[in-house]
Design an enzyme around this catalytic site. Structure first.
Site, short mmCIF file in Angstrom:
data_model
loop_
_atom_site.label_atom_id
_atom_site.label_comp_id
_atom_site.label_asym_id
_atom_site.label_seq_id
_atom_site.Cartn_x
_atom_site.Cartn_y
_atom_site.Cartn_z
N HIS A 108 1.41 70.44 -65.60
CA HIS A 108 1.08 69.49 -66.67
C HIS A 108 2.26 69.42 -67.65
CE1 HIS A 108 -0.86 67.65 -70.11
NE2 HIS A 108 -1.81 67.24 -69.29
N GLU A 165 1.40 61.03 -65.04
CA GLU A 165 1.11 60.93 -66.47
C GLU A 165 2.42 60.75 -67.23
OE1 GLU A 165 -2.80 63.23 -67.44
OE2 GLU A 165 -1.16 64.65 -67.40
P1 PGA Z 1 -5.36 62.36 -72.63
O1 PGA Z 1 -4.77 63.60 -71.81
O2 PGA Z 1 -6.45 61.77 -71.79
O3 PGA Z 1 -5.89 62.98 -73.89
O4 PGA Z 1 -4.24 61.42 -72.86
C1 PGA Z 1 -4.53 63.48 -70.44
C2 PGA Z 1 -3.86 64.73 -69.95
O5 PGA Z 1 -3.01 65.28 -70.67
O6 PGA Z 1 -4.15 65.22 -68.85
#
Ligand code: PGA
Length: 240
Positions: A108, A165
Site C-alpha cells: 500500500h 491506487e
Molecule cells: P480511501 O483509501 O478510500 O480512503 O481513499 C483507499 C486506500 O488507501 O486503500
C-alpha cells in the site's frame, strides 16, 4: 470474481471493530448479492481473532440453508517479508495460521511512504503470502507498476490481484476519472499479465458505478469505516 475490499488501516478500537461486525451483519440480513462477489475485510492485526470468530459464527448460520447474503473473507494489511523466526515486531504468515486469513494487502502507498517499503520488500511479502496460500492484493501507483511487476516471476504474477491506487486520490475525496483508470489498468495488464485489477482511491457509494465495467472490484478506505457506508457501496455496485 469481483472484490469489494475494506481497508480499515490503523483505525478502530477492538470494541469498535466488534460493533462494525454487528452492524454489518444486521445490514446484510435483509440483502442478497451476486455469487461472483467476495467482500474482503482487511483488519489491523490485533483484530484478526475477533474478525475470525465473527466470520466463523456468521458462516455457520448459513451452513444448512446455503443462503449466505454474500461471500465474506478475512484479510490483513501487511505481512512480514520473513518467515517465522527472530524478527521482533514483525507478523509472519505462521503467526496468522489457523485464523482463516485468505487475503493480504501488500505494498500500500502508505507502507511505501511512511515505512519506506520497497518493491523488493513487497515481492518478498508476495512470496510469503503465496507460500501460505494467502491471496496477495498488490497495490501500485504509476511509479511502481513496472518496477513491481518486474520483481515478481510469472507464477507469482498469475496469482495476485492488483489494486491501482493513484496517490492523489487516496483519502482526498478526488477519485480518478474512469478514463484515467482505464489507461492505468492497461498499463497494469501490460506489466502483470491478465490479473484482476481493482480500483482504489476515494471510492464511495456515489462514485463507485463509474468503474463498473472496468474494475474487478474496489479497495475502500475511508468509506469502509462505517458499516452503513460500506454496505451502501455493496448495494450500489453489486445488488442483484
Ligand atoms: P480511501 O483509501 O478510500 O480512503 O481513499 C483507499 C486506500 O488507501 O486503500
Amino acid at each position: 470474481m469481483k472484490y469489494l475490499i475494506a481497508n480499515w488501516k490503523s483505525n478502530k478500537t477492538s470494541a469498535e471493530a466488534q460493533t462494525w461486525f454487528s452492524e454489518f451483519e444486521a445490514l446484510l440480513s435483509t440483502r442478497r448479492f451476486g455469487k461472483d462477489v467476495t467482500v474482503v475485510i482487511a483488519v489491523p492485526f490485533p483484530f484478526v481473532p475477533v474478525a475470525a470468530e465473527w466470520l466463523k459464527i456468521w458462516k455457520s448460520q448459513f451452513k444448512t440453508t446455503g443462503t449466505q447474503p454474500v461471500a465474506v473473507a478475512l484479510a490483513v494489511q501487511d505481512l512480514s517479508s520473513y518467515a517465522a523466526g527472530s524478527y521482533t515486531g514483525a507478523v509472519s504468515v505462521r503467526n496468522l495460521e489457523g485464523f482463516g486469513v485468505e487475503f493480504v494487502i501488500l505494498g500500500h502507498s502508505e507502507r511505501r511512504r511512511y515505512f519506506h517499503e520497497t518493491s523488493a520488500d513487497v515481492a518478498a511479502k508476495v512470496d510469503q503470502a503465496i507460500q501460505a496460500e494467502m491471496k496477495p492484493i498488490v497495490c501500485v501507483d504509476d511509479p511502481y507498476i513496472d518496477e513491481q511487476a518486474q520483481l515478481l516471476d510469472s507464477g507469482q504474477k498469475s496469482q495476485v490481484i492488483v489494486a491501482y491506487e493513484a496517490l492523489k486520490t487516496i483519502g482526498t475525496g478526488n477519485n480518478l476519472s474512469a478514463a484515467d483508470f482505464e489507461k492505468a489498468k492497461e498499463e497494469v495488464l501490460e506489466a502483470f499479465g491478465l490479473v484482476p485489477v481493482v480500483y482504489g482511491g476515494s471510492v464511495t457509494s456515489s462514485n463507485v458505478s463509474a468503474y463498473t465495467t472496468l474494475a474487478a472490484g474496489y479497495l475502500v478506505g475511508g468509506a469502509s469505516l462505517q458499516a452503513a457506508d460500506f454496505v451502501a457501496i455493496l448495494d450500489r455496485a453489486f445488488s442483484e
